[in-house]
Scaffold this motif. Structure first.
Motif, mmCIF file in Angstrom:
data_model
loop_
_atom_site.group_PDB
_atom_site.id
_atom_site.type_symbol
_atom_site.label_atom_id
_atom_site.label_comp_id
_atom_site.label_asym_id
_atom_site.label_seq_id
_atom_site.Cartn_x
_atom_site.Cartn_y
_atom_site.Cartn_z
ATOM 1 N N LEU A 42 0.887 -1.078 -0.013
ATOM 2 C CA LEU A 42 -0.023 -0.021 -0.076
ATOM 3 C C LEU A 42 0.937 1.092 0.135
ATOM 4 C CD1 LEU A 42 -2.858 -1.097 2.563
ATOM 5 C CD2 LEU A 42 -3.150 -0.601 0.122
ATOM 6 N N THR A 43 2.121 1.289 0.816
ATOM 7 C CA THR A 43 2.751 2.591 0.848
ATOM 8 C C THR A 43 3.465 2.853 -0.247
ATOM 9 O OG1 THR A 43 4.525 1.561 2.255
ATOM 10 C CG2 THR A 43 2.777 2.297 3.345
ATOM 11 N N ASP A 44 4.201 1.758 -0.781
ATOM 12 C CA ASP A 44 5.309 1.899 -1.859
ATOM 13 C C ASP A 44 4.703 1.625 -3.264
ATOM 14 O OD1 ASP A 44 6.844 2.088 0.402
ATOM 15 O OD2 ASP A 44 7.683 0.241 0.100
ATOM 16 N N THR A 45 3.444 0.986 -3.438
ATOM 17 C CA THR A 45 2.987 0.594 -4.778
ATOM 18 C C THR A 45 1.830 1.619 -5.157
ATOM 19 O OG1 THR A 45 3.711 -1.471 -4.538
ATOM 20 C CG2 THR A 45 1.907 -0.928 -6.131
ATOM 21 N N PHE A 46 0.892 1.997 -4.049
ATOM 22 C CA PHE A 46 -0.391 2.769 -4.044
ATOM 23 C C PHE A 46 0.128 4.119 -3.256
ATOM 24 C CE2 PHE A 46 -1.939 -1.433 -4.472
ATOM 25 C CZ PHE A 46 -2.578 -1.293 -5.467
ATOM 26 N N ALA A 47 1.262 4.576 -2.930
ATOM 27 C CA ALA A 47 1.511 5.457 -2.396
ATOM 28 C C ALA A 47 0.446 6.075 -1.408
ATOM 29 C CB ALA A 47 1.628 6.816 -3.223
ATOM 30 N N VAL A 48 -0.034 5.239 -0.457
ATOM 31 C CA VAL A 48 -0.979 5.261 0.718
ATOM 32 C C VAL A 48 -0.198 5.789 1.777
ATOM 33 C CG1 VAL A 48 -2.665 4.545 2.274
ATOM 34 C CG2 VAL A 48 -2.620 3.596 -0.239
ATOM 35 N N ALA A 49 -0.536 6.874 2.453
ATOM 36 C CA ALA A 49 0.195 7.230 3.688
ATOM 37 C C ALA A 49 0.334 6.278 4.654
ATOM 38 C CB ALA A 49 -0.418 8.275 4.332
ATOM 39 N N ALA A 50 1.454 6.166 5.266
ATOM 40 C CA ALA A 50 1.839 4.982 6.365
ATOM 41 C C ALA A 50 0.718 4.928 7.409
ATOM 42 C CB ALA A 50 2.912 5.312 7.042
ATOM 43 N N GLY A 106 -4.457 -6.709 -8.059
ATOM 44 C CA GLY A 106 -3.988 -5.141 -8.456
ATOM 45 C C GLY A 106 -4.503 -4.463 -9.649
ATOM 46 N N PRO A 107 -5.850 -4.612 -9.995
ATOM 47 C CA PRO A 107 -6.415 -4.369 -11.333
ATOM 48 C C PRO A 107 -6.544 -2.867 -11.361
ATOM 49 C CG PRO A 107 -8.264 -5.193 -9.763
ATOM 50 C CD PRO A 107 -7.062 -5.275 -9.387
ATOM 51 N N PHE A 108 -6.355 -2.157 -10.116
ATOM 52 C CA PHE A 108 -6.571 -0.713 -10.316
ATOM 53 C C PHE A 108 -5.170 0.011 -9.506
ATOM 54 C CE2 PHE A 108 -10.894 -2.437 -9.320
ATOM 55 C CZ PHE A 108 -11.447 -2.035 -10.746
ATOM 56 N N THR A 109 -5.262 1.143 -9.698
ATOM 57 C CA THR A 109 -4.186 1.987 -8.924
ATOM 58 C C THR A 109 -4.521 3.085 -8.420
ATOM 59 O OG1 THR A 109 -3.928 3.274 -10.931
ATOM 60 C CG2 THR A 109 -2.656 1.372 -10.859
ATOM 61 N N GLY A 110 -3.756 3.865 -7.621
ATOM 62 C CA GLY A 110 -4.321 4.888 -6.678
ATOM 63 C C GLY A 110 -5.256 4.704 -5.637
ATOM 64 N N ALA A 111 -6.183 5.744 -5.570
ATOM 65 C CA ALA A 111 -7.056 5.401 -4.424
ATOM 66 C C ALA A 111 -7.927 4.265 -4.625
ATOM 67 C CB ALA A 111 -7.976 6.792 -4.238
ATOM 68 N N PRO A 176 8.465 -12.622 -1.078
ATOM 69 C CA PRO A 176 9.375 -11.409 -1.532
ATOM 70 C C PRO A 176 10.318 -11.570 -2.581
ATOM 71 C CG PRO A 176 9.598 -11.445 0.644
ATOM 72 C CD PRO A 176 8.813 -12.838 0.215
ATOM 73 N N ALA A 177 10.737 -12.750 -2.627
ATOM 74 C CA ALA A 177 11.756 -12.904 -3.822
ATOM 75 C C ALA A 177 11.124 -13.100 -5.155
ATOM 76 C CB ALA A 177 12.565 -14.352 -3.342
ATOM 77 N N ILE A 178 9.846 -13.709 -4.925
ATOM 78 C CA ILE A 178 9.212 -14.105 -6.257
ATOM 79 C C ILE A 178 8.881 -12.606 -6.595
ATOM 80 C CG2 ILE A 178 6.901 -14.872 -7.441
ATOM 81 C CD1 ILE A 178 7.387 -17.121 -5.184
ATOM 82 N N ARG A 179 8.171 -11.731 -5.894
ATOM 83 C CA ARG A 179 7.745 -10.343 -6.333
ATOM 84 C C ARG A 179 9.057 -9.630 -6.977
ATOM 85 N NH1 ARG A 179 8.123 -6.433 -1.373
ATOM 86 N NH2 ARG A 179 10.024 -6.987 -1.824
ATOM 87 N N GLY A 184 9.043 -6.498 -9.632
ATOM 88 C CA GLY A 184 8.512 -5.799 -8.706
ATOM 89 C C GLY A 184 7.250 -4.977 -9.081
ATOM 90 N N GLY A 185 6.648 -4.130 -8.288
ATOM 91 C CA GLY A 185 5.577 -3.388 -8.572
ATOM 92 C C GLY A 185 4.399 -4.111 -8.513
ATOM 93 N N LEU A 186 3.316 -3.607 -9.219
ATOM 94 C CA LEU A 186 2.156 -4.285 -9.442
ATOM 95 C C LEU A 186 2.220 -5.719 -10.013
ATOM 96 C CD1 LEU A 186 -0.431 -1.720 -10.243
ATOM 97 C CD2 LEU A 186 -0.359 -2.859 -8.300
ATOM 98 N N ALA A 187 2.801 -5.989 -11.147
ATOM 99 C CA ALA A 187 3.293 -7.044 -11.784
ATOM 100 C C ALA A 187 3.912 -8.034 -10.877
ATOM 101 C CB ALA A 187 3.933 -6.945 -12.847
ATOM 102 N N GLY A 188 4.891 -7.797 -10.030
ATOM 103 C CA GLY A 188 5.665 -8.615 -9.067
ATOM 104 C C GLY A 188 4.525 -9.281 -8.368
ATOM 105 N N TYR A 189 3.855 -8.349 -7.565
ATOM 106 C CA TYR A 189 2.999 -8.677 -6.583
ATOM 107 C C TYR A 189 1.613 -9.661 -6.975
ATOM 108 C CZ TYR A 189 4.394 -5.465 -2.718
ATOM 109 O OH TYR A 189 5.259 -4.866 -2.017
ATOM 110 N N ARG A 190 1.438 -9.332 -8.220
ATOM 111 C CA ARG A 190 0.505 -10.349 -8.745
ATOM 112 C C ARG A 190 0.883 -11.717 -8.893
ATOM 113 N NH1 ARG A 190 -0.718 -6.176 -13.516
ATOM 114 N NH2 ARG A 190 -2.066 -4.987 -12.474
ATOM 115 N N VAL A 191 2.133 -11.674 -9.434
ATOM 116 C CA VAL A 191 2.743 -13.377 -9.565
ATOM 117 C C VAL A 191 3.121 -13.771 -8.126
ATOM 118 C CG1 VAL A 191 4.784 -14.463 -10.236
ATOM 119 C CG2 VAL A 191 3.912 -12.692 -11.626
ATOM 120 N N ALA A 192 3.536 -13.098 -7.099
ATOM 121 C CA ALA A 192 3.639 -13.375 -5.803
ATOM 122 C C ALA A 192 2.383 -13.925 -4.992
ATOM 123 C CB ALA A 192 4.317 -12.491 -5.056
#
Length: 480
Positions: A42-50, A106-111, A176-179, A184-192
């Protein structure tokens, strides 16, 4: 397939122990990966405040506090050719796998992406509740007909925690290694997420199949409301004390787990160290879990629980001392984390071995089998504690000035300090603060045997609703 009734047997067969323990793959994956990756997702991919990200992680798990007792009540009353618990190993486990894959899709981004993650996590937590609660209720039932149920539960939990350690190692170390390997990013999280979902499905199927010959009990009526279930729990003092300690410590474990990815990328300066930290946290459990079983035989479950908790705290404090050196030597941090893992294994072995004892004591006193009620409250409390951990760590990051969506190198010094304190000192303090709750826990083997003997019906008499203490003994069911 037919249901095997509870009957006298020296001990559970190895096949049943392995089959039951396979369910820990589901527990390990769901309990580990969201706590490890969801906050940075959430914080690093979607830039949501911690701070907001921590709240979003907490809310779906908080829902389980209300849902888990309901799941327990439903499983208590379930009648099927597979018994009251096993149907949920299949239905709840496979549903958890599907919703888990969706969580990191992760089909959406942002809010919109943050909202999607929250709803998907809510669905995953709901599905998991209907697996976890019946699963945790099973040991009290499948060990009831063994020659020494008290010792058999420790043996069963030793197997379960060993598999749990493997599951945490596989899911938490690999995710984390698979991601990262997937870019990395959304694509990495989807595979993981998909890889972990497959692991969850395999664990659910193995547990369902592996317990097909396990003894089970019939469906039972249980308390109809959460308020009445809480009243039952309060009257069972050993359960209430154990639950309080376990839940508070789950917060500390959740805090440390949430800080792993941040500690690797920030103070250690190596994002790839996340998997190493995790391996050191879980790997030792594969070696020390059988040792903890022998420790329990020698000094007792409660004392073993305390020793495990102290080891956890000492390891966390030593990790903090390593970070305080400035450029923290990776080897020192990994070694301290391994000590944390040794203590964590002890906490899990003894906490989960003591839980069925409290359930058996309740049945001896009341004449009612309410495993679903107690395990529903237990898993709900544990889930809340593990969810509060990331929420609390997110708050620490917020107070430290952590900047979401910014590379680790660009974080202010205050954020790096917050990461270290949240990863080391805070978990140690939380784990130690909970230990005084166990001072009044007095459910020893002799005491449990005495309760069972007094409650055993004679001359075809029905079990009584209440067993009075004798010879000055304190009632097992007293206000906590």
């Amino acid at each position: 397939m037919t249901v095997t009734p509870v009957s006298a047997t020296p001990q559970l067969g190895r096949g049943i122990r392995v089959g039951y323990s396979a369910g820990s793959v589901v527990n390990g994956a769901f309990g580990t990966v969201p706590g490890l990756l969801l906050l940075p997702y959430l914080t690093d991919t979607f830039a949501v405040a911690a701070g907001l990200a921590g709240l979003l992680v907490l809310l779906p798990k908080a829902w389980d506090v209300l849902l888990n007792p309901v799941a327990g009540r439903i499983s208590d009353r379930t009648t099927s050719r597979w018994g009251p618990r096993r149907p949920y190993l299949l239905i709840g486990g496979l549903s958890t796998a599907v919703t888990f894959a969706a969580l990191f899709a992760g089909p959406f981004t942002g809010a919109a992406g943050a909202a999607y993650v929250t709803l998907a996590f809510l669905a995953t937590a709901t599905a998991f509740a209907f697996f976890q609660v019946p699963y945790v209720a099973m040991p009290a039932e499948i060990t009831a007909g063994t020659a020494d149920p008290y010792a058999e539960r420790t043996r069963l939990m030793t197997w379960r925690i060993a598999v749990l350690a493997l599951a945490i190692l596989a899911s938490g170390g690999a995710a984390p290694a698979i991601r990262d390997a997937a870019g990395g990013g959304l694509a990495g999280y989807r595979v993981a997420g998909l890889a972990v979902a497959v692991l969850i499905a395999a664990g659910a199927l193995a547990a369902f199949w592996g317990t097909r010959r396990a003894p089970v009990g019939p469906a039972h009526e249980s308390e109809p409301s959460l308020r009445k279930q809480l009243a039952v729990a309060r009257r069972n003092r050993p359960f209430a004390l154990l639950l309080g300690c376990f839940v508070v410590q789950a917060v500390g474990i959740g805090v440390m787990l949430a800080g792993t990815d941040y500690a690797a990328a920030g103070p250690l300066g190596d994002a790839g160290a996340t998997s190493l930290l995790f391996l050191c946290f879980v790997g030792p459990a594969l070696v020390v879990t059988p040792v903890w079983g022998k420790v329990g035989d020698r000094i007792g479950k409660r004392a073993g629980y305390v020793v495990g908790s102290v080891l956890f705290a000492v390891g966390a404090l030593l990790a903090g001392a390593a970070f305080a050196l400035g450029d923290a030597p990776l080897g020192a941090v990994l070694g301290a984390t391994a000590l944390v893992g040794c203590g964590y294994a002890g906490q899990q072995v003894f906490g989960l071995a003591m839980l069925p004892d409290t359930i058996a004591a309740d049945e001896a006193v009341t004449g009612r089998r309410q495993a679903g009620v107690f395990t529903g409250l237990w898993t709900g409390g544990e889930t809340l504690g593990l969810a509060l951990g990331p929420g609390l760590f997110g708050l620490v990051l917020q107070l430290g000035g952590y900047r979401s969506g910014v590379d680790a190198e660009a974080q202010p010094d205050s954020a790096r300090t917050a990461i270290v304190l949240g990863f080391t000192l805070l978990p140690a303090v939380i784990v130690l603060v909970a230990l005084p709750l166990l001072r009044r826990y007095d459910l020893t083997p002799a005491r449990l045997a005495a309760l069972t003997d007094r409650a055993a019906p004679t001359d075809n008499a029905a079990p009584t609703d209440k067993v009075a203490p004798t010879d000055g003994a304190t009632s097992t069911h007293g206000e906590a």
